[in-house]
Design a protein around this motif. Structure first.
Motif, short mmCIF file in Angstrom:
data_model
loop_
_atom_site.label_atom_id
_atom_site.label_comp_id
_atom_site.label_asym_id
_atom_site.label_seq_id
_atom_site.Cartn_x
_atom_site.Cartn_y
_atom_site.Cartn_z
N VAL A 150 1.09 -1.06 0.09
CA VAL A 150 0.07 -0.11 0.18
C VAL A 150 0.93 1.19 0.03
CG1 VAL A 150 -1.50 1.32 1.27
CG2 VAL A 150 -1.97 -1.23 1.12
N CYS A 151 0.73 2.11 -1.04
CA CYS A 151 1.62 3.34 -1.08
C CYS A 151 0.67 4.54 -0.84
CB CYS A 151 2.24 3.57 -2.40
SG CYS A 151 3.42 2.35 -3.14
N LEU A 152 0.87 4.92 0.48
CA LEU A 152 0.18 6.29 0.64
C LEU A 152 0.85 7.33 0.33
CD1 LEU A 152 -0.64 5.09 4.52
CD2 LEU A 152 -2.31 5.21 2.67
N ALA A 153 0.53 7.96 -0.97
CA ALA A 153 1.28 8.86 -1.71
C ALA A 153 2.63 8.52 -2.11
CB ALA A 153 1.46 10.10 -1.12
N PHE A 154 2.89 8.09 -3.38
CA PHE A 154 4.30 7.51 -3.94
C PHE A 154 4.74 8.92 -4.23
CE2 PHE A 154 7.25 5.86 -6.86
CZ PHE A 154 7.73 5.00 -6.26
N PRO A 155 5.97 9.18 -4.06
CA PRO A 155 6.81 10.27 -4.64
C PRO A 155 7.34 9.73 -5.91
CG PRO A 155 8.07 9.01 -3.00
CD PRO A 155 6.75 8.36 -3.07
N LEU A 156 6.52 10.17 -6.90
CA LEU A 156 7.14 9.80 -8.43
C LEU A 156 8.15 10.46 -8.65
CD1 LEU A 156 6.41 7.96 -10.99
CD2 LEU A 156 5.02 10.03 -11.47
N HIS A 157 8.33 11.73 -8.34
CA HIS A 157 9.65 12.54 -8.69
C HIS A 157 9.53 13.76 -7.62
CE1 HIS A 157 6.61 15.54 -10.19
NE2 HIS A 157 6.01 14.56 -10.90
N LEU A 158 10.70 14.67 -7.72
CA LEU A 158 10.75 15.62 -6.99
C LEU A 158 9.99 16.73 -7.67
CD1 LEU A 158 14.71 15.87 -6.61
CD2 LEU A 158 13.04 15.13 -4.73
N PRO A 159 9.42 17.78 -6.66
CA PRO A 159 8.46 18.68 -7.02
C PRO A 159 9.02 19.63 -8.16
CG PRO A 159 8.37 18.59 -4.65
CD PRO A 159 9.48 17.56 -4.88
N GLY A 160 8.58 19.53 -9.18
CA GLY A 160 8.93 20.55 -10.28
C GLY A 160 10.08 19.83 -11.22
N ARG A 161 10.22 18.51 -10.75
CA ARG A 161 11.35 17.88 -11.55
C ARG A 161 10.92 16.65 -12.20
NH1 ARG A 161 16.38 19.26 -10.02
NH2 ARG A 161 17.18 18.07 -11.85
N PRO A 162 9.97 16.38 -12.89
CA PRO A 162 9.43 15.08 -13.51
C PRO A 162 10.33 14.46 -14.27
CG PRO A 162 8.72 16.89 -14.81
CD PRO A 162 9.43 17.60 -13.42
N GLU A 163 11.43 14.73 -14.64
CA GLU A 163 12.54 14.07 -15.33
C GLU A 163 13.26 13.16 -14.29
OE1 GLU A 163 14.57 17.98 -13.99
OE2 GLU A 163 12.60 17.32 -14.94
N LYS A 164 13.13 13.45 -12.90
CA LYS A 164 13.93 12.62 -11.90
C LYS A 164 12.75 11.72 -11.40
CE LYS A 164 17.75 15.20 -11.72
NZ LYS A 164 19.15 14.55 -12.05
N SER A 165 12.55 10.88 -12.11
CA SER A 165 11.23 9.98 -11.87
C SER A 165 11.93 8.64 -11.02
CB SER A 165 10.86 9.32 -13.17
OG SER A 165 9.86 8.02 -12.95
N ARG A 166 11.07 8.36 -10.07
CA ARG A 166 11.41 7.00 -9.07
C ARG A 166 10.46 5.98 -9.66
NH1 ARG A 166 10.94 11.05 -4.65
NH2 ARG A 166 12.93 11.84 -4.29
N LEU A 167 9.98 5.92 -10.84
CA LEU A 167 9.15 4.91 -11.37
C LEU A 167 9.78 3.55 -11.17
CD1 LEU A 167 6.18 4.22 -12.62
CD2 LEU A 167 7.60 4.35 -14.73
N SER A 168 10.90 3.52 -11.23
CA SER A 168 11.58 2.22 -11.53
C SER A 168 11.11 1.34 -9.99
CB SER A 168 13.05 2.30 -11.74
OG SER A 168 13.56 3.10 -10.64
N GLU A 169 11.23 2.09 -9.05
CA GLU A 169 10.92 1.61 -7.76
C GLU A 169 9.84 0.96 -7.61
OE1 GLU A 169 14.32 4.04 -4.85
OE2 GLU A 169 12.27 4.85 -5.14
N LEU A 170 8.72 1.71 -7.99
CA LEU A 170 7.12 1.38 -8.05
C LEU A 170 7.35 -0.08 -8.93
CD1 LEU A 170 4.34 1.40 -7.05
CD2 LEU A 170 4.02 3.11 -8.95
N LEU A 171 7.89 0.15 -10.10
CA LEU A 171 7.63 -1.33 -10.96
C LEU A 171 8.49 -2.54 -10.41
CD1 LEU A 171 7.78 0.74 -14.42
CD2 LEU A 171 5.93 0.12 -12.81
N ALA A 172 9.60 -2.26 -9.75
CA ALA A 172 10.49 -3.53 -9.37
C ALA A 172 9.59 -4.36 -8.52
CB ALA A 172 11.65 -3.03 -8.59
N ALA A 173 8.87 -3.87 -7.58
CA ALA A 173 8.00 -5.05 -6.64
C ALA A 173 7.24 -5.61 -7.49
CB ALA A 173 7.13 -3.98 -5.94
N ALA A 174 7.05 -7.05 -7.25
CA ALA A 174 6.37 -7.94 -7.82
C ALA A 174 4.92 -8.12 -7.48
CB ALA A 174 6.87 -9.32 -8.05
N GLN A 175 4.73 -7.59 -6.05
CA GLN A 175 3.46 -7.88 -5.43
C GLN A 175 2.62 -6.86 -6.15
OE1 GLN A 175 6.51 -7.37 -4.02
NE2 GLN A 175 6.74 -8.92 -2.44
#
Length: 244
Positions: free
Chosen positions: A90-115
């Motif tokens: 359960v992700c209570l507000a996933f920080p996809l990127h830094l504010p104003g910095r969409p190019e600094k994506s953390r998407l890989s961490e969300l996708l890495a989980a298999a659950q």
């Protein structure tokens, strides 16, 4: 308990006959007393889920902000899920990127989980909105994204939020039903089902009530109701147990 950074603490709110355990970590700048964590600790045990909140060592030691790297919540849950044998995340507000910095994506961490993953994201979240996350994952199965209209990264809603209550809550219900791998609901969800709570009155008055609701904002009460109902439903889908 001991950790490499010093002792941390667990705060346990047990269910009488638990069918699941939800372990929650607070954010980098917050603590276990955050409003959303307190809400879930009060509400979910009544629905059969024991809630365990972990306090990071720096908070136990009396400091307000942790050392770098500062992430302590949803990103850490995704990183550690395989090591902890978690059934779901359960992700209570996933920080996809830094504010104003969409190019600094953390998407890989969300996708890495298999659950199976449930992401509850505010539409005013400067770290990434639900629409941004939905666009980034591109329809990949196993990730359910729930919008919280008008909410920011801390789940605060401005007093004069212009979000439409009924249409947004109906959208939440429809998207929940359409997600793959986390719920077995039919994709044809009724417009009278808003935030997971079905209307229980005669069909003759449904249209009038819907028009009235559309003019009202998505309130903090709506947000709290949505958090509890969506997480409870998600846990039920993962465990195979029907929740109230």
């Amino acid at each position: 308990m001991d950790t490499p950074l010093g002792p941390g603490r667990f705060f346990v709110d047990p269910a009488e006959q638990p069918s699941s355990i939800l372990v929650l970590g607070h954010g980098a700048g917050g603590g276990v007393g955050a409003a959303d964590l307190e809400l879930l600790a009060r509400s979910l045990p009544k629905l059969g889920s024991t809630v365990v909140r972990f306090e990071q060592p720096w908070r136990t030691a009396g400091r307000k902000v942790g050392p770098p790297p500062r992430s302590a919540g949803a990103r850490v849950a995704c990183r550690t899920a395989s090591n902890t044998n978690a059934a779901a995340i359960v992700c209570l507000a996933f920080p996809l990127h830094l504010p104003g910095r969409p190019e600094k994506s953390r998407l890989s961490e969300l996708l890495a989980a298999a659950q199976p993953r449930l992401v509850l994201q505010g539409s005013k979240d400067s770290f990434g909105t639900g629409e941004e996350i939905r666009a980034a994952i591109g329809g990949l199965p196993g990730i359910a994204v729930v919008d919280l209209p008008g909410a920011d990264h801390s789940y605060r809603i401005a007093a004069r939020s212009a979000a439409s209550g009924a249409s947004n809550r109906t959208g939440i219900a429809r998207r929940r039903a359409e997600e793959e791998g986390v719920d077995n609901a039919s994709p044809s969800v009724s417009d009278d089902e808003v935030g997971g709570i079905a209307a229980r009155s005669a069909a003759s008055g449904a249209s009038n009530r819907t028009e009235t609701a559309r003019s009202s904002p998505f309130t903090p009460v709506d947000l709290r109701t949505t958090l509890v109902s969506e997480i409870s439903r998600f846990i039920g889908a993962v465990t195979g147990i029907t929740t109230p």
